[in-house]
Design a protein around this motif. Sequence first.
Motif, mmCIF file in Angstrom:
data_model
loop_
_atom_site.group_PDB
_atom_site.id
_atom_site.type_symbol
_atom_site.label_atom_id
_atom_site.label_comp_id
_atom_site.label_asym_id
_atom_site.label_seq_id
_atom_site.Cartn_x
_atom_site.Cartn_y
_atom_site.Cartn_z
ATOM 1 N N THR A 356 22.433 -5.427 29.238
ATOM 2 C CA THR A 356 22.205 -5.812 27.842
ATOM 3 C C THR A 356 20.997 -6.722 27.741
ATOM 4 N N LEU A 357 20.102 -6.363 26.806
ATOM 5 C CA LEU A 357 18.892 -7.139 26.567
ATOM 6 C C LEU A 357 19.009 -7.821 25.205
ATOM 7 N N GLU A 358 19.116 -9.146 25.193
ATOM 8 C CA GLU A 358 19.168 -9.904 23.949
ATOM 9 C C GLU A 358 17.746 -10.085 23.427
ATOM 10 N N VAL A 359 17.501 -9.666 22.173
ATOM 11 C CA VAL A 359 16.132 -9.731 21.642
ATOM 12 C C VAL A 359 15.998 -10.569 20.381
ATOM 13 N N CYS A 360 17.114 -10.827 19.693
ATOM 14 C CA CYS A 360 17.039 -11.555 18.425
ATOM 15 C C CYS A 360 18.281 -12.398 18.238
ATOM 16 N N ARG A 361 18.103 -13.645 17.812
ATOM 17 C CA ARG A 361 19.226 -14.515 17.508
ATOM 18 C C ARG A 361 18.931 -15.246 16.193
ATOM 19 N N ASN A 362 19.901 -15.167 15.274
ATOM 20 C CA ASN A 362 19.787 -15.802 13.960
ATOM 21 C C ASN A 362 18.486 -15.404 13.247
ATOM 22 N N GLY A 363 18.184 -14.106 13.345
ATOM 23 C CA GLY A 363 17.054 -13.552 12.615
ATOM 24 C C GLY A 363 15.699 -13.802 13.225
ATOM 25 N N ALA A 364 15.653 -14.402 14.425
ATOM 26 C CA ALA A 364 14.371 -14.712 15.067
ATOM 27 C C ALA A 364 14.354 -14.182 16.494
ATOM 28 N N GLY A 365 13.169 -13.801 16.950
ATOM 29 C CA GLY A 365 13.031 -13.276 18.297
ATOM 30 C C GLY A 365 13.231 -14.327 19.357
ATOM 31 N N ILE A 366 13.693 -13.891 20.522
ATOM 32 C CA ILE A 366 13.862 -14.783 21.667
ATOM 33 C C ILE A 366 13.147 -14.169 22.864
ATOM 34 N N ASP A 367 12.825 -14.989 23.831
ATOM 35 C CA ASP A 367 12.122 -14.515 25.019
ATOM 36 C C ASP A 367 13.017 -13.588 25.840
ATOM 37 N N PHE A 368 12.401 -12.575 26.430
ATOM 38 C CA PHE A 368 13.150 -11.690 27.333
ATOM 39 C C PHE A 368 12.200 -11.142 28.392
ATOM 40 N N SER A 369 12.774 -10.644 29.453
ATOM 41 C CA SER A 369 12.003 -10.098 30.569
ATOM 42 C C SER A 369 11.575 -8.670 30.259
ATOM 43 N N GLU A 370 10.273 -8.414 30.261
ATOM 44 C CA GLU A 370 9.773 -7.061 30.036
ATOM 45 C C GLU A 370 10.193 -6.131 31.178
ATOM 46 N N GLU A 371 10.292 -6.689 32.374
ATOM 47 C CA GLU A 371 10.710 -5.889 33.526
ATOM 48 C C GLU A 371 12.151 -5.414 33.352
ATOM 49 N N PHE A 372 13.029 -6.326 32.910
ATOM 50 C CA PHE A 372 14.424 -5.946 32.674
ATOM 51 C C PHE A 372 14.523 -4.999 31.475
ATOM 52 N N ALA A 373 13.714 -5.238 30.451
ATOM 53 C CA ALA A 373 13.712 -4.363 29.273
ATOM 54 C C ALA A 373 13.368 -2.934 29.666
ATOM 55 N N ALA A 374 12.402 -2.785 30.579
ATOM 56 C CA ALA A 374 12.006 -1.451 31.023
ATOM 57 C C ALA A 374 13.166 -0.742 31.720
ATOM 58 N N LYS A 375 13.956 -1.478 32.489
ATOM 59 C CA LYS A 375 15.119 -0.887 33.158
ATOM 60 C C LYS A 375 16.179 -0.455 32.147
ATOM 61 N N VAL A 376 16.435 -1.303 31.158
ATOM 62 C CA VAL A 376 17.436 -0.977 30.131
ATOM 63 C C VAL A 376 17.039 0.282 29.367
ATOM 64 N N LEU A 377 15.779 0.372 28.964
ATOM 65 C CA LEU A 377 15.332 1.476 28.121
ATOM 66 C C LEU A 377 14.997 2.738 28.907
ATOM 67 N N ALA A 378 15.047 2.687 30.218
ATOM 68 C CA ALA A 378 14.809 3.879 31.032
ATOM 69 C C ALA A 378 16.013 4.812 31.045
ATOM 70 N N GLU A 379 17.176 4.313 30.630
ATOM 71 C CA GLU A 379 18.390 5.128 30.614
ATOM 72 C C GLU A 379 18.340 6.157 29.473
ATOM 73 N N ASP A 380 19.203 7.169 29.546
ATOM 74 C CA ASP A 380 19.176 8.228 28.531
ATOM 75 C C ASP A 380 20.154 7.998 27.373
ATOM 76 N N GLU A 381 20.891 6.899 27.403
ATOM 77 C CA GLU A 381 21.744 6.513 26.279
ATOM 78 C C GLU A 381 21.465 5.043 25.973
ATOM 79 N N ILE A 382 20.920 4.779 24.784
ATOM 80 C CA ILE A 382 20.530 3.424 24.391
ATOM 81 C C ILE A 382 21.402 2.968 23.219
ATOM 82 N N TYR A 383 21.892 1.735 23.307
ATOM 83 C CA TYR A 383 22.768 1.187 22.279
ATOM 84 C C TYR A 383 22.068 0.021 21.580
ATOM 85 N N ILE A 384 22.081 0.058 20.264
ATOM 86 C CA ILE A 384 21.497 -1.012 19.461
ATOM 87 C C ILE A 384 22.656 -1.722 18.779
#
Length: 415
Positions: A356-384
Amino acid sequence: MNMTQFEGYKYIDGGVCASQGFQANGLNCGLNPDKEKNDLGMVYSKEPCQTAAVYTQNKVKGAPILVTKKHLEAGNGVTHAVLVNSKNANTGNANGEQVAAETSRLAADALGITEDQVVVASTGVIGLPMPTAPFADHMKQLVDGLSESGNDAAATAIMTTDTVKKQVAVEFEIDGKTCHLGGMAKGSGMIHPNMATTLNFITSDVAISHEMIQRALDEIVKITYNCLSIDGDTSTNDMVSVMANGLAGNEEICTTEDAGFAVFKQALYIVMMNMTRMLAKDGEGATKLLECTCKGAPDQETAIIVAKSVIRSPLFKCAMFGEDANWGRVLCAIGYADADFAIDTMDVDLSSAAGTLEVCRNGAGIDFSEEFAAKVLAEDEIYIDIDLKQGNGSAKAWGCDLTYDYVKINGDYRS
């Protein structure tokens, strides 16, 4: 595809033939020049079925829909069979209704039933004249080949640009009786429903009135098929039909207060939800299934609107194809959703089997790892996952990424 487990319900094989008393078949009748591909299918129950349906709200409706509506009205919702073809939608033709009625009559004569006991459906190219000779020449073969293991042949017959068959069935109990409900679906493009989606045929051996099937279908379609969008185009031929022949032997469900109604409705949800996910994952050119969950909304309707807004966003769909964690496109799609809610309490996560990649809290963006984001989004089923934190309303919506192949497929669809 992983299927969510529901207590008291067991997934089984068989699709539309999983329920007692149902048979099916499919073959190539010549509408599709590729003789290896089925283009004509049938589902049949010797016992009469209480039947309900929902249809596209596109103003341009395929002739089979108009004829099926007449049949259900004339027969008070009692049917025995579904006749369906692919490759030709029988839409936009001056003699379309005549052709749909004639093919229904051919099926009825071969089965020994009346014409109004046939649900007729078509999918394929719009505006292409529909010949009746292929139906007449192959109807006996189609009927003679009906079997309790014919669900695969029928499911193949309804495929157009689909790359896989879509079938789901479950087993459960009502009044101590073993019951079944199963279905098959087709659809890969021109999917953005408003009442139904694509062609979907569902069968059950539960004893239930036509009115209660219709009520259950109206409720479940709202939170399953109506929450699916591949490309924003609502087809002219969309239909969902549900047939129940009562062979399970439970006491007939005639009111919403009957204990069996909730059990039947949940079975319908399980089958329709899973087929919705299958339709989304097999969207034309798709490489990823997208599932958006909105919770914490002021009400369910708001949650549906928000989740569908995200799934429908072409920019977000493109970002998911590119495996780009551009969560601002989620925020943008939420922001133009046509509903009343605040955005300053909102949380957004993107997740997959990789985490799970946390990207927004209380309507504002938060820092996240682009490397981890790439791993999350490489899968064939993505959950928002969206939490508005403003109430108890929740809903899911399903879609897919937008790829180069979608344009290629639709650039020469008629060929």
